[in-house]
Write a protein that holds these residues in place. Structure first.
Motif, PDB file in Angstrom:
ATOM      1  N   THR A 200       0.845  -1.189   0.000  1.00 55.64           N
ATOM      2  CA  THR A 200       0.000   0.000   0.000  1.00 55.64           C
ATOM      3  C   THR A 200       0.888   1.250   0.000  1.00 55.64           C
ATOM      4  OG1 THR A 200      -1.835  -1.091   1.111  1.00 55.64           O
ATOM      5  CG2 THR A 200      -1.696   1.295   1.334  1.00 55.64           C
ATOM      6  N   ALA A 201       0.517   2.235  -0.791  1.00 50.80           N
ATOM      7  CA  ALA A 201       1.330   3.437  -0.935  1.00 50.80           C
ATOM      8  C   ALA A 201       1.519   4.131   0.411  1.00 50.80           C
ATOM      9  CB  ALA A 201       0.691   4.390  -1.935  1.00 50.80           C
ATOM     10  N   GLY A 202       2.753   4.469   0.712  1.00 49.69           N
ATOM     11  CA  GLY A 202       3.074   5.157   1.945  1.00 49.69           C
ATOM     12  C   GLY A 202       4.571   5.245   2.126  1.00 49.69           C
ATOM     13  N   TYR A 203       4.990   5.846   3.218  1.00 54.15           N
ATOM     14  CA  TYR A 203       6.419   6.018   3.469  1.00 54.15           C
ATOM     15  C   TYR A 203       6.687   5.927   4.969  1.00 54.15           C
ATOM     16  CZ  TYR A 203       5.349  10.821   4.928  1.00 54.15           C
ATOM     17  OH  TYR A 203       4.851  11.924   5.583  1.00 54.15           O
ATOM     18  N   TYR A 204       7.971   5.732   5.307  1.00 55.89           N
ATOM     19  CA  TYR A 204       8.395   5.615   6.694  1.00 55.89           C
ATOM     20  C   TYR A 204       9.072   6.910   7.132  1.00 55.89           C
ATOM     21  CZ  TYR A 204       7.439   0.631   6.336  1.00 55.89           C
ATOM     22  OH  TYR A 204       6.819  -0.571   6.174  1.00 55.89           O
ATOM     23  N   THR A 205       8.652   7.409   8.278  1.00 57.46           N
ATOM     24  CA  THR A 205       9.244   8.616   8.843  1.00 57.46           C
ATOM     25  C   THR A 205      10.593   8.265   9.468  1.00 57.46           C
ATOM     26  OG1 THR A 205       8.264   8.302  11.032  1.00 57.46           O
ATOM     27  CG2 THR A 205       6.915   9.430   9.360  1.00 57.46           C
ATOM     28  N   PRO A 206      11.392   9.269   9.851  1.00 51.54           N
ATOM     29  CA  PRO A 206      12.677   8.975  10.516  1.00 51.54           C
ATOM     30  C   PRO A 206      12.538   8.137  11.778  1.00 51.54           C
ATOM     31  CG  PRO A 206      12.634  11.245   9.763  1.00 51.54           C
ATOM     32  CD  PRO A 206      11.247  10.695   9.536  1.00 51.54           C
ATOM     33  N   THR A 207      11.335   8.129  12.402  1.00 50.36           N
ATOM     34  CA  THR A 207      11.119   7.292  13.587  1.00 50.36           C
ATOM     35  C   THR A 207      10.531   5.935  13.223  1.00 50.36           C
ATOM     36  OG1 THR A 207       8.917   8.233  13.929  1.00 50.36           O
ATOM     37  CG2 THR A 207      10.778   9.323  15.029  1.00 50.36           C
ATOM     38  N   HIS A 208      10.556   5.589  11.930  1.00 49.86           N
ATOM     39  CA  HIS A 208      10.078   4.303  11.407  1.00 49.86           C
ATOM     40  C   HIS A 208       8.559   4.150  11.498  1.00 49.86           C
ATOM     41  CE1 HIS A 208      14.270   3.350  11.303  1.00 49.86           C
ATOM     42  NE2 HIS A 208      14.387   3.361  12.613  1.00 49.86           N
ATOM     43  N   ALA A 209       7.832   5.249  11.686  1.00 47.74           N
ATOM     44  CA  ALA A 209       6.367   5.194  11.654  1.00 47.74           C
ATOM     45  C   ALA A 209       5.907   5.204  10.196  1.00 47.74           C
ATOM     46  CB  ALA A 209       5.779   6.376  12.404  1.00 47.74           C
ATOM     47  N   PHE A 210       4.901   4.392   9.899  1.00 42.03           N
ATOM     48  CA  PHE A 210       4.406   4.306   8.523  1.00 42.03           C
ATOM     49  C   PHE A 210       3.301   5.321   8.302  1.00 42.03           C
ATOM     50  CE2 PHE A 210       1.652   2.498   5.185  1.00 42.03           C
ATOM     51  CZ  PHE A 210       2.604   2.356   4.172  1.00 42.03           C
ATOM     52  N   ARG A 211       3.418   6.115   7.250  1.00 46.21           N
ATOM     53  CA  ARG A 211       2.422   7.111   6.893  1.00 46.21           C
ATOM     54  C   ARG A 211       1.823   6.732   5.534  1.00 46.21           C
ATOM     55  NH1 ARG A 211       2.919   8.066  11.422  1.00 46.21           N
ATOM     56  NH2 ARG A 211       3.680   9.943  12.471  1.00 46.21           N
ATOM     57  N   LYS A 212       0.522   6.474   5.520  1.00 45.89           N
ATOM     58  CA  LYS A 212      -0.140   6.073   4.281  1.00 45.89           C
ATOM     59  C   LYS A 212      -0.340   7.276   3.368  1.00 45.89           C
ATOM     60  CE  LYS A 212      -4.209   3.536   2.649  1.00 45.89           C
ATOM     61  NZ  LYS A 212      -5.468   2.871   3.035  1.00 45.89           N
ATOM     62  N   LEU A 213      -0.216   7.066   2.069  1.00 47.08           N
ATOM     63  CA  LEU A 213      -0.452   8.091   1.067  1.00 47.08           C
ATOM     64  C   LEU A 213      -1.603   7.674   0.164  1.00 47.08           C
ATOM     65  CD1 LEU A 213       3.217   8.876  -0.031  1.00 47.08           C
ATOM     66  CD2 LEU A 213       1.759  10.314   1.390  1.00 47.08           C
ATOM     67  N   SER A 214      -2.384   8.640  -0.298  1.00 45.17           N
ATOM     68  CA  SER A 214      -3.456   8.380  -1.258  1.00 45.17           C
ATOM     69  C   SER A 214      -2.978   8.793  -2.641  1.00 45.17           C
ATOM     70  CB  SER A 214      -4.719   9.155  -0.874  1.00 45.17           C
ATOM     71  OG  SER A 214      -5.711   8.997  -1.885  1.00 45.17           O
ATOM     72  N   LEU A 215      -2.832   7.811  -3.544  1.00 45.50           N
ATOM     73  CA  LEU A 215      -2.347   8.104  -4.887  1.00 45.50           C
ATOM     74  C   LEU A 215      -3.351   8.914  -5.702  1.00 45.50           C
ATOM     75  CD1 LEU A 215      -0.781   4.625  -5.792  1.00 45.50           C
ATOM     76  CD2 LEU A 215       0.410   6.688  -5.019  1.00 45.50           C
ATOM     77  N   THR A 216      -4.631   8.854  -5.349  1.00 49.25           N
ATOM     78  CA  THR A 216      -5.671   9.473  -6.175  1.00 49.25           C
ATOM     79  C   THR A 216      -5.994  10.898  -5.766  1.00 49.25           C
ATOM     80  OG1 THR A 216      -7.439   8.629  -4.753  1.00 49.25           O
ATOM     81  CG2 THR A 216      -6.719   7.229  -6.581  1.00 49.25           C
ATOM     82  N   GLY A 217      -5.359  11.423  -4.760  1.00 52.65           N
ATOM     83  CA  GLY A 217      -5.728  12.750  -4.270  1.00 52.65           C
ATOM     84  C   GLY A 217      -5.280  13.897  -5.140  1.00 52.65           C
ATOM     85  N   GLY A 218      -4.413  13.635  -6.139  1.00 48.67           N
ATOM     86  CA  GLY A 218      -3.950  14.699  -7.014  1.00 48.67           C
ATOM     87  C   GLY A 218      -2.733  15.445  -6.507  1.00 48.67           C
TER      88      GLY A 218
END
Length: 704
Positions: A200-218
């Motif tokens: 699922t689209a997202g990224y890891y912050t410097p503290t290794h927390a996962f943040r989800k991203l919405s690909l369709t938001g523009g």
């Protein structure tokens, strides 16, 4: 702008102006000068040795090959316009890249690329199909289909090895035929649209927390693709636009050998996208690429980011999509529903409620434990259907199988947790939550997991030399002292990382030789984190029950059930002596039939005058100073008082000979004196404050 771009312009302009001073060209110098100035454009791509960059897209002479619905406007590369359904668009760098220019001895060049993109559907929460970054041997996609095929393949050639295509898909529709995990994912595709790995689209912050991203938001986002041909490893990272730095943890890390996929001499790089029933717009804002190195950084100030953000903001004012979704669902159900509208509505409502509940449970699980990394089908294939011939061993809560992953041909170990075991489920979750975030050379690497119905599976790096206890307690196997000492220091290094060097304190709670695995070079890896617990530095672990293996359990743990760093260090002390002596922590004395503790055995040898008499008789090449340190330090780590045991930082110093063992460490005074040790670290100095009652260390066996 990249440095080579300025050099190219400067040299070209200099040589041209020198030519203008010739008398034959004096009358033409002004028209030629105007043409030269017009030919130098700020956003043109420059390629040199497999490197190019686009800081925006504009102009009739843009260095791109486009077809289908692709066009350029307002500094943006628009792959699809969204005006019509079932259209596809392609844009490629026009010149083939030579992937045979290698410097690391591999058969294919490494590469890195990054680009900014935006996907806009007709509504902010509804989109058509996505786009893909593509490496291929042929730019002709005339036979490819739009829709779920993303303008890359069709139903006849999907999955063919002759396609020679590698794609990173940014997909916004869930297609069951391609085994998509959801409608908002990023995947790595090789010769087909069934991803070898996706998340699922997202990224890891410097503290290794996962943040989800919405690909369709523009909203504009940036994607990085880094392929190391020497390691045959591809990393894919995504993040919101214009972060100060690229996330340090990739979203996907896939083992793949692209030399078997790409031809090498003529590889084209570019993008492909497609629409289905709904029209969506797919934009590329900027793009940088390089073979065998890091690509030049994109100049955010030169990109049309504000234009994209303004377009994306307009989506928020569109009508809600529930009505459209309901119409689509009702139209799909009408041919198969022959009952009254009221009954249909009731059934539909119940069906949607079940799906919503299942989806909510799935999202809660993924939010807590992350996304599954492997499909059940792949693990079933890897283990030949979990046949006994692939079985490596059985434990209290499941079985471990050897597996060969399809697509990557990577050998792994797969633990299948017993679904009927409540404790097995707790161990499964502990492994994901704790081991899934740990990275250390002396810890077994958790590669991912799979949850399929009632099946719970964990996937690890495969350790070809098995567990340490098999080498210590099997007559036909023997480890030399150099190997044993390196194993001891490796385990200590891993435990130091858990206790002191990670962002939280991790208490392993089950350190023993059977949980130490050996890789191909006989390096120790501490594994099995099913009983592990973590807590913040400076806080206490909240454990209320005894956990571990008899013989490695500290006396206070057996009495109070509270696991601490000191209880781990007690188990480490037992393990150190077990490695040196090749004896179990507790065994039955053949002379009197009474149980005997390993610590008693070592201490008795020390009292007789030679502690090395306790070592494994098969050892004949040991270094006496090293083995004495190991045995005495093992006894110190097994001290009945937890306050008397050294912390892991001090254990590492003792093993590395950076600090000497306390001079008062003697068999008869081990429990009766405060050791006079000078330490800079106050925490270490406090370790030697022994205010416990006098107890013989031979009584340790009574506390376990």
């Amino acid at each position: 702008m990249a440095l080579d771009r300025h050099i190219l312009r400067r040299s070209f302009a200099s040589s041209s102006l020198n030519m203008l001073h010739h008398p034959c060209f004096l009358h033409l110098q002004y028209p030629i000068l105007v043409l030269l100035l017009l030919s130098v454009r700020p956003d043109a791509a420059v390629a040199d040795g497999g490197e190019f960059i686009f800081d925006g897209f504009s102009g009739a002479d843009l260095n791109l090959t486009m077809d289908g619905d692709a066009s350029v406007a307002d500094g943006l590369l628009r792959l699809t316009s969204g005006r019509l359904s079932f259209l596809k668009g392609h844009a490629f760098y026009p010149y083939p890249l030579d992937f045979t220019e290698v410097s690391n001895g591999s058969s294919l060049a490494s590469f890195s690329t990054t680009f900014l993109f935006s996907i806009m559907g007709p509504y902010i929460d509804l989109s058509s199909h996505g786009l893909a970054f593509v490496l291929c041997s042929n730019k002709d996609f005339s036979s490819a289909l739009p829709g779920q095929f993303l303008g890359l393949l069709n139903q006849w050639n999907n999955g063919n090895a002759t396609n020679h295509i590698v794609a990173i898909e940014l997909d916004t529709i869930m297609n069951s035929e391609f085994q998509d995990i959801d409608s908002n994912h990023i995947g790595v595709d090789i010769n087909g649209l069934i991803s070898v790995s996706s998340a699922t689209a997202g990224y890891y912050t410097p503290t290794h927390a996962f943040r989800k991203l919405s690909l369709t938001g523009g909203q504009p986002m940036q994607l990085w693709v880094d392929y190391d041909s020497n390691q045959a490893m591809m990393n894919v990272t995504v993040a919101p636009c214009c972060l100060s730095s690229k996330p340090s943890w990739p979203l996907l890390s896939v083992a793949c050998n692209l030399s078997t996929v790409l031809p090498g001499t003529a590889v084209y790089a570019g993008f492909s996208s497609a629409n289905g029933v709904l029209g969506s717009r797919h934009y590329i804002l900027g793009w940088s690429f390089k073979l065998n190195g890091e690509p030049a950084a994109l100049n955010y100030s030169a990109l049309s980011i504000k234009t994209i953000q303004e377009l994306a903001a307009q989506l928020q004012y569109q009508p809600h999509t529930n009505k459209i979704k309901t119409i689509i669902l009702c139209a799909a159900l009408l041919p198969t529903v022959g009952i009254a509208i009221a009954v249909s509505a009731t059934l539909f409502k119940l069906h949607m409620k079940r799906r919503l509940d299942a989806r909510r449970n799935q999202l809660e699980w993924q939010r807590e434990y992350g996304l599954p990394s492997f499909t059940y089908k792949d693990l079933l294939i890897a283990t030949s259907g979990f046949k006994d011939k692939m079985l490596l061993g059985k434990g209290g809560f499941g079985s471990v199988f050897k597996g060969l992953l399809p697509h990557s041909n990577r050998t792994v170990a797969i633990k299948r947790v017993s679904p009927e075991s409540k404790q097995g489920m707790k161990e499964f979750m502990a492994e994901i939550v704790i081991l899934g975030h740990l990275r250390h050379r002396n810890l077994v690497q958790l590669l991912g997991y799979c949850r399929h119905k009632q099946q719970l599976l964990l996937v690890y790096d495969y350790m070809p030399n098995g567990s340490l206890d098999c080498h210590l307690h099997t007559q036909d196997r023997n480890l030399c002292w150099a190997q044993r000492f390196r194993i001891i220091k490796g385990i200590a290094s891993g435990l130091f990382y858990l206790h002191e060097d990670w962002e939280q304190v991790v208490i392993h709670r089950d350190i023993k030789t059977s949980n130490v695995l050996l890789d191909g070079e006989m390096n120790a890896r501490l594994g099995d984190f099913g009983l592990a617990r973590s807590h913040a530095h400076g806080a206490d672990a909240h454990t209320t029950r005894v956990a571990g293996t008899w013989g490695y359990i500290a006396p206070e743990l057996a009495r109070l059930g509270k696991a601490t760093k000191a209880t781990d260090i007690f188990a480490l002390g037992v393990l150190m002596m077990e490695v040196a002596c090749a004896r179990r922590p507790i065994w039955v004395n053949s002379a009197d039939g009474e149980p005997l503790a390993l610590a008693d055995w070592v201490l008795a040898a020390w009292r007789r005058g030679s502690i090395t008499d306790a070592i494994d008789p098969r050892l004949d090449d040991y270094v006496e100073e090293e083995i004495e340190v190991v045995l005495k330090l093992g006894l110190l780590c097994c001290h009945p008082s937890p306050n008397a045991r050294p912390r892991m930082r001090l254990v590492m110093q003792y093993l590395d000979r950076d600090a000497a063992l306390p001079t008062d460490l003697q068999p008869d005074t081990l429990l009766m004196s405060n050791f006079d040790v000078s330490q800079d670290d106050n925490e270490m100095h406090e370790q030697h404050a022994m205010s416990c009652p006098t107890t013989a260390i031979t009584d340790l066996s009574r506390g376990r």
